[in-house]
Motif scaffolding. Structure first.
Motif, PDB file in Angstrom:
ATOM      1  N   PHE A  34      33.930  20.636  13.629  1.00 41.08           N
ATOM      2  CA  PHE A  34      33.924  22.020  13.177  1.00 41.08           C
ATOM      3  C   PHE A  34      32.704  22.806  13.645  1.00 41.08           C
ATOM      4  CE2 PHE A  34      36.687  19.756  10.331  1.00 41.08           C
ATOM      5  CZ  PHE A  34      37.747  20.628  10.163  1.00 41.08           C
ATOM      6  N   THR A  35      31.821  22.172  14.386  1.00 40.55           N
ATOM      7  CA  THR A  35      30.633  22.872  14.869  1.00 40.55           C
ATOM      8  C   THR A  35      30.964  23.711  16.093  1.00 40.55           C
ATOM      9  OG1 THR A  35      29.914  21.169  16.432  1.00 40.55           O
ATOM     10  CG2 THR A  35      29.265  20.886  14.126  1.00 40.55           C
ATOM     11  N   ALA A  36      30.015  24.564  16.448  1.00 42.50           N
ATOM     12  CA  ALA A  36      30.120  25.290  17.719  1.00 42.50           C
ATOM     13  C   ALA A  36      29.622  24.440  18.876  1.00 42.50           C
ATOM     14  CB  ALA A  36      29.322  26.592  17.649  1.00 42.50           C
ATOM     15  N   GLY A  37      29.146  23.223  18.583  1.00 34.43           N
ATOM     16  CA  GLY A  37      28.691  22.320  19.634  1.00 34.43           C
ATOM     17  C   GLY A  37      27.308  22.638  20.165  1.00 34.43           C
ATOM     18  N   ALA A  38      26.495  23.364  19.402  1.00 36.35           N
ATOM     19  CA  ALA A  38      25.158  23.744  19.870  1.00 36.35           C
ATOM     20  C   ALA A  38      24.169  22.595  19.713  1.00 36.35           C
ATOM     21  CB  ALA A  38      24.660  24.961  19.107  1.00 36.35           C
ATOM     22  N   PHE A  39      23.387  22.357  20.754  1.00 38.03           N
ATOM     23  CA  PHE A  39      22.324  21.346  20.742  1.00 38.03           C
ATOM     24  C   PHE A  39      20.998  22.029  21.048  1.00 38.03           C
ATOM     25  CE2 PHE A  39      25.826  18.443  21.129  1.00 38.03           C
ATOM     26  CZ  PHE A  39      25.372  17.211  20.683  1.00 38.03           C
ATOM     27  N   ARG A  40      20.043  21.872  20.155  1.00 35.22           N
ATOM     28  CA  ARG A  40      18.690  22.400  20.391  1.00 35.22           C
ATOM     29  C   ARG A  40      17.871  21.322  21.087  1.00 35.22           C
ATOM     30  NH1 ARG A  40      15.498  26.679  18.374  1.00 35.22           N
ATOM     31  NH2 ARG A  40      17.401  27.373  17.303  1.00 35.22           N
ATOM     32  N   THR A  41      17.234  21.694  22.186  1.00 35.59           N
ATOM     33  CA  THR A  41      16.457  20.717  22.946  1.00 35.59           C
ATOM     34  C   THR A  41      15.267  21.369  23.623  1.00 35.59           C
ATOM     35  OG1 THR A  41      16.569  19.051  24.713  1.00 35.59           O
ATOM     36  CG2 THR A  41      17.867  21.046  25.022  1.00 35.59           C
ATOM     37  N   VAL A  42      14.250  20.586  23.803  1.00 34.25           N
ATOM     38  CA  VAL A  42      13.108  20.995  24.613  1.00 34.25           C
ATOM     39  C   VAL A  42      13.551  21.147  26.062  1.00 34.25           C
ATOM     40  CG1 VAL A  42      10.882  20.178  25.505  1.00 34.25           C
ATOM     41  CG2 VAL A  42      11.442  19.881  23.080  1.00 34.25           C
ATOM     42  N   HIS A  43      13.081  22.205  26.724  1.00 34.59           N
ATOM     43  CA  HIS A  43      13.394  22.370  28.151  1.00 34.59           C
ATOM     44  C   HIS A  43      12.339  23.255  28.812  1.00 34.59           C
ATOM     45  CE1 HIS A  43      14.842  26.544  27.772  1.00 34.59           C
ATOM     46  NE2 HIS A  43      15.415  26.156  26.640  1.00 34.59           N
ATOM     47  N   ASN A  44      12.328  23.259  30.132  1.00 36.56           N
ATOM     48  CA  ASN A  44      11.333  24.009  30.888  1.00 36.56           C
ATOM     49  C   ASN A  44      11.878  25.304  31.478  1.00 36.56           C
ATOM     50  OD1 ASN A  44       9.174  22.171  30.553  1.00 36.56           O
ATOM     51  ND2 ASN A  44      10.078  20.825  32.112  1.00 36.56           N
ATOM     52  N   GLY A  45      12.955  25.793  30.932  1.00 42.05           N
ATOM     53  CA  GLY A  45      13.525  27.040  31.428  1.00 42.05           C
ATOM     54  C   GLY A  45      14.864  26.815  32.100  1.00 42.05           C
ATOM     55  N   LEU A  46      15.417  27.885  32.638  1.00 39.47           N
ATOM     56  CA  LEU A  46      16.771  27.862  33.186  1.00 39.47           C
ATOM     57  C   LEU A  46      16.971  26.779  34.233  1.00 39.47           C
ATOM     58  CD1 LEU A  46      19.584  29.156  33.401  1.00 39.47           C
ATOM     59  CD2 LEU A  46      18.611  30.723  35.099  1.00 39.47           C
ATOM     60  N   SER A  47      16.042  26.652  35.168  1.00 31.00           N
ATOM     61  CA  SER A  47      16.220  25.683  36.250  1.00 31.00           C
ATOM     62  C   SER A  47      16.301  24.256  35.729  1.00 31.00           C
ATOM     63  CB  SER A  47      15.074  25.799  37.266  1.00 31.00           C
ATOM     64  OG  SER A  47      13.821  25.526  36.642  1.00 31.00           O
ATOM     65  N   ASP A  48      15.714  24.023  34.574  1.00 32.03           N
ATOM     66  CA  ASP A  48      15.730  22.695  33.965  1.00 32.03           C
ATOM     67  C   ASP A  48      17.097  22.365  33.366  1.00 32.03           C
ATOM     68  OD1 ASP A  48      14.637  20.273  33.176  1.00 32.03           O
ATOM     69  OD2 ASP A  48      13.863  21.066  31.291  1.00 32.03           O
ATOM     70  N   LEU A  49      17.831  23.389  32.925  1.00 33.54           N
ATOM     71  CA  LEU A  49      19.108  23.170  32.266  1.00 33.54           C
ATOM     72  C   LEU A  49      20.318  23.305  33.190  1.00 33.54           C
ATOM     73  CD1 LEU A  49      18.600  25.014  28.845  1.00 33.54           C
ATOM     74  CD2 LEU A  49      18.247  22.604  29.393  1.00 33.54           C
ATOM     75  N   LEU A  50      20.170  24.024  34.277  1.00 35.26           N
ATOM     76  CA  LEU A  50      21.315  24.257  35.162  1.00 35.26           C
ATOM     77  C   LEU A  50      21.993  22.968  35.638  1.00 35.26           C
ATOM     78  CD1 LEU A  50      20.225  27.321  37.340  1.00 35.26           C
ATOM     79  CD2 LEU A  50      22.029  27.234  35.597  1.00 35.26           C
ATOM     80  N   PRO A  51      21.248  21.892  35.947  1.00 35.41           N
ATOM     81  CA  PRO A  51      21.941  20.666  36.381  1.00 35.41           C
ATOM     82  C   PRO A  51      22.823  20.031  35.309  1.00 35.41           C
ATOM     83  CG  PRO A  51      19.623  20.632  37.049  1.00 35.41           C
ATOM     84  CD  PRO A  51      19.791  21.773  36.101  1.00 35.41           C
ATOM     85  N   LEU A  52      22.653  20.434  34.044  1.00 35.54           N
ATOM     86  CA  LEU A  52      23.422  19.833  32.960  1.00 35.54           C
ATOM     87  C   LEU A  52      24.719  20.578  32.659  1.00 35.54           C
ATOM     88  CD1 LEU A  52      20.572  19.172  30.340  1.00 35.54           C
ATOM     89  CD2 LEU A  52      21.618  17.495  31.885  1.00 35.54           C
ATOM     90  N   VAL A  53      24.867  21.814  33.144  1.00 36.03           N
ATOM     91  CA  VAL A  53      25.958  22.677  32.675  1.00 36.03           C
ATOM     92  C   VAL A  53      27.000  22.901  33.756  1.00 36.03           C
ATOM     93  CG1 VAL A  53      24.416  23.789  31.040  1.00 36.03           C
ATOM     94  CG2 VAL A  53      24.780  24.831  33.280  1.00 36.03           C
ATOM     95  N   ASN A  54      28.203  23.312  33.303  1.00 35.06           N
ATOM     96  CA  ASN A  54      29.324  23.464  34.238  1.00 35.06           C
ATOM     97  C   ASN A  54      29.916  24.868  34.250  1.00 35.06           C
ATOM     98  OD1 ASN A  54      30.835  23.738  31.893  1.00 35.06           O
ATOM     99  ND2 ASN A  54      31.858  21.751  32.052  1.00 35.06           N
ATOM    100  N   ASN A  55      29.209  25.840  33.658  1.00 33.85           N
ATOM    101  CA  ASN A  55      29.816  27.163  33.514  1.00 33.85           C
ATOM    102  C   ASN A  55      28.962  28.301  34.047  1.00 33.85           C
ATOM    103  OD1 ASN A  55      27.840  27.021  31.474  1.00 33.85           O
ATOM    104  ND2 ASN A  55      28.995  28.349  30.092  1.00 33.85           N
TER     105      ASN A  55
END
Length: 521
Positions: A51-72
């Protein structure tokens, strides 16, 4: 596949925390037999995670750090995104601020320091992550601005997360059994947990009672949020009237069983819970697996809220939405009749999330004047229409002028506030005076409870109230783990906690089961 009476590691609960623990155990030692049992039928797989929105809070170094993890995210989109890094210091400060400094330091340190590794691990096991454009970003002046330290969600929200994690554990050789409720923990003469008594209520089983022997047991059965008696007893008066946002199967038995059978030590905020503004027309006793998280009504920072007496009762803009939505339900529950009305005008209705406020999922109360809006709200529970109109007029008179309003920005705390009101609005204060007007009736929806069991942060091993030492062979994760959240929490940190401590518990349980101390089953 039949339920075996022996396993190496037994996980109780099929939500994110339990599945993370099962996957971690199976990967730590692939020779071990890992079994998941779940009280609910398979049609309710995933517990509250679904029933969640699937949000995960995590430490990161900005957009370039997260882009390899996402598909959208396309390169064109990425070029327009503004996203600040979210450091360990930021995450820690948010936990401290949200909990009034009461979060357990060792547990919160583990949550923060392991957050990114847990996300990367889930992604490597097939969990599909995306940037949360729809929930955590606003497009302002052509830029896509992420806010509130939260950027990641799973594809298809909680439903997608459960699908991905169930697939991962089954690919790892884990057996999953539904319709199987734990009724007691079994211990040996030393006090170690060596098994679990269960009742299998699947149609073909005819309520077969049995004992499953195990070298290690991981509790991941959720809190007591679906039990109105325990809510009234532990959260306090009135909480039995709250609507249940998620699964109806989180009724607190395992918390009571752990205290009864092994004297498990309790920890955390037993009068606290995650509670949101929830559609007043939604079912009271469980969430709807089709509508799911869309019954949440989190657009209140863009407008104002009044109770059924027509009075404002909370600062709708005291912080970013993902730092306030988990406690706003408590403020609604405190109002007469446990209901409130969220109100907007034409300036801000376009900023509301379609998945929460479209016609298909909510009763939209629309009008061309404030007086007409008051009359329509009276038809669904508003008591004092004159106070309703007066409240809005006084609010409108208190907001800053036209020139100051140009700095309105929903992606930051813009400081656009009211002046002279007993209940201020500290940010995003625009007048409610431009037709057409919209109101939505809400109540309190309880998501999960904060009280739980005390554990060792390194392994999530349960602590004994009697000895203050670990209960050998017993671990606790997810909503059952107490001590991290008090009164409020930073959005997205619940799923991250489940993954972080589920992963730790799975490793520790596998090391215990594979050590030979108890012998292989």
């Amino acid at each position: 596949m039949s339920l075996s009476q022996k396993t190496d590691i037994l996980v109780i609960g099929s939500g994110n925390a339990g599945l993370s623990a099962a996957l971690s155990a199976a990967q730590t030692n692939p020779t071990l037999k890992v079994t998941v049992i779940e009280k609910s039928p398979s049609s309710w797989a995933g517990g509250n995670t679904y029933f969640t929105a699937g949000a995960f809070r995590t430490v990161h170094n900005g957009l370039s750090d997260l882009l390899p993890l996402v598909n959208n995210t396309t390169p064109s989109q990425a070029s327009r995104i503004d996203m600040d890094p979210y450091t360990e210091s930021d995450f820690t400060a948010d936990l401290q601020r949200m909990t009034g400094g009461r979060t357990d330091p060792a547990l919160s340190k583990a949550l923060v320091s392991d957050s990114r590794a847990a996300i990367t691990w889930l992604a490597s096991n097939g969990v599909r992550f995306q940037l949360s454009f729809n929930r955590q970003a606003y497009e302002v002046n052509g830029r896509i601005k992420f806010w509130g330290g939260l950027a990641l969600k799973t594809e298809d929200g909680g439903k997608g997360l459960v699908e991905d994690e169930l697939r991962a554990v089954r690919n790892a050789g884990v057996d999953v059994f539904f319709d199987t409720a734990a009724t007691a923990l079994v211990t040996d003469d030393s006090g170690a947990v060596v098994g679990v008594e269960v009742v299998n209520s699947a149609p073909v089983s005819k309520s077969r009672r049995t004992t499953i022997a195990a070298s290690a047991v991981i509790l991941a059965a959720g809190g007591f949020e679906a039990n109105p008696q325990l809510r009234a007893q532990w959260l306090g008066p009135g909480w039995d009237a709250a609507s249940v946002r998620g699964t109806p199967y989180n009724t607190g038995e395992m918390l009571k069983i752990a205290c009864r059978d092994v004297s498990a030590k309790t920890a955390g905020n037993w009068s606290g819970c995650h509670s949101v503004a929830w559609d007043a027309d939604a079912g009271a006793h469980s969430g709807n697996r089709e509508i799911s998280n869309q019954y949440t009504k989190s657009g209140y920072p863009l407008g104002i809220m009044v109770n059924r007496n027509g009075e404002r009762f909370v600062d709708e803009g005291f912080d970013m939405r993902n730092y306030t939505y988990a406690m706003i339900g408590r403020r609604v529950l405190e109002q007469p009749g446990q209901v409130a009305f969220q109100i907007w005008d034409a300036r801000t209705t376009g900023w509301l999330r379609d998945e929460e406020y479209r016609d298909e999922v909510v009763r939209r109360i629309e009008a061309g004047t404030i007086e007409e809006l008051a009359g329509k709200c009276k038809e669904v529970g508003l008591v004092d229409t004159e106070a309703f109109v007066k409240t809005i007029r006084e609010y409108n008179a208190s907001v800053e002028g036209e020139e100051e309003r140009k700095r309105w920005d929903p992606a930051v705390k813009d400081g656009l506030r009211t002046n002279g009101l007993a209940v201020a609005k500290s940010n995003w204060a625009l007048p409610v005076d431009k037709a057409p007007f919209l109101a939505v009736k809400v109540t309190a929806g309880v998501t999960f409870t904060f009280g739980g069991l005390a554990v060792r942060p390194e392994t999530a091993a349960v602590i004994s109230e009697t000895t203050n030492e670990e209960v050998p062979g017993l671990y606790c994760v997810g909503e059952m783990l107490g001590g991290i959240f008090y009164d409020n929490y930073p959005g997205g940190s619940g799923l991250t906690s489940g993954a972080v401590f589920g992963r730790r518990a799975g490793r520790a349980a596998a090391e215990r089961a594979g050590s030979g101390r108890l012998g292989r089953l």
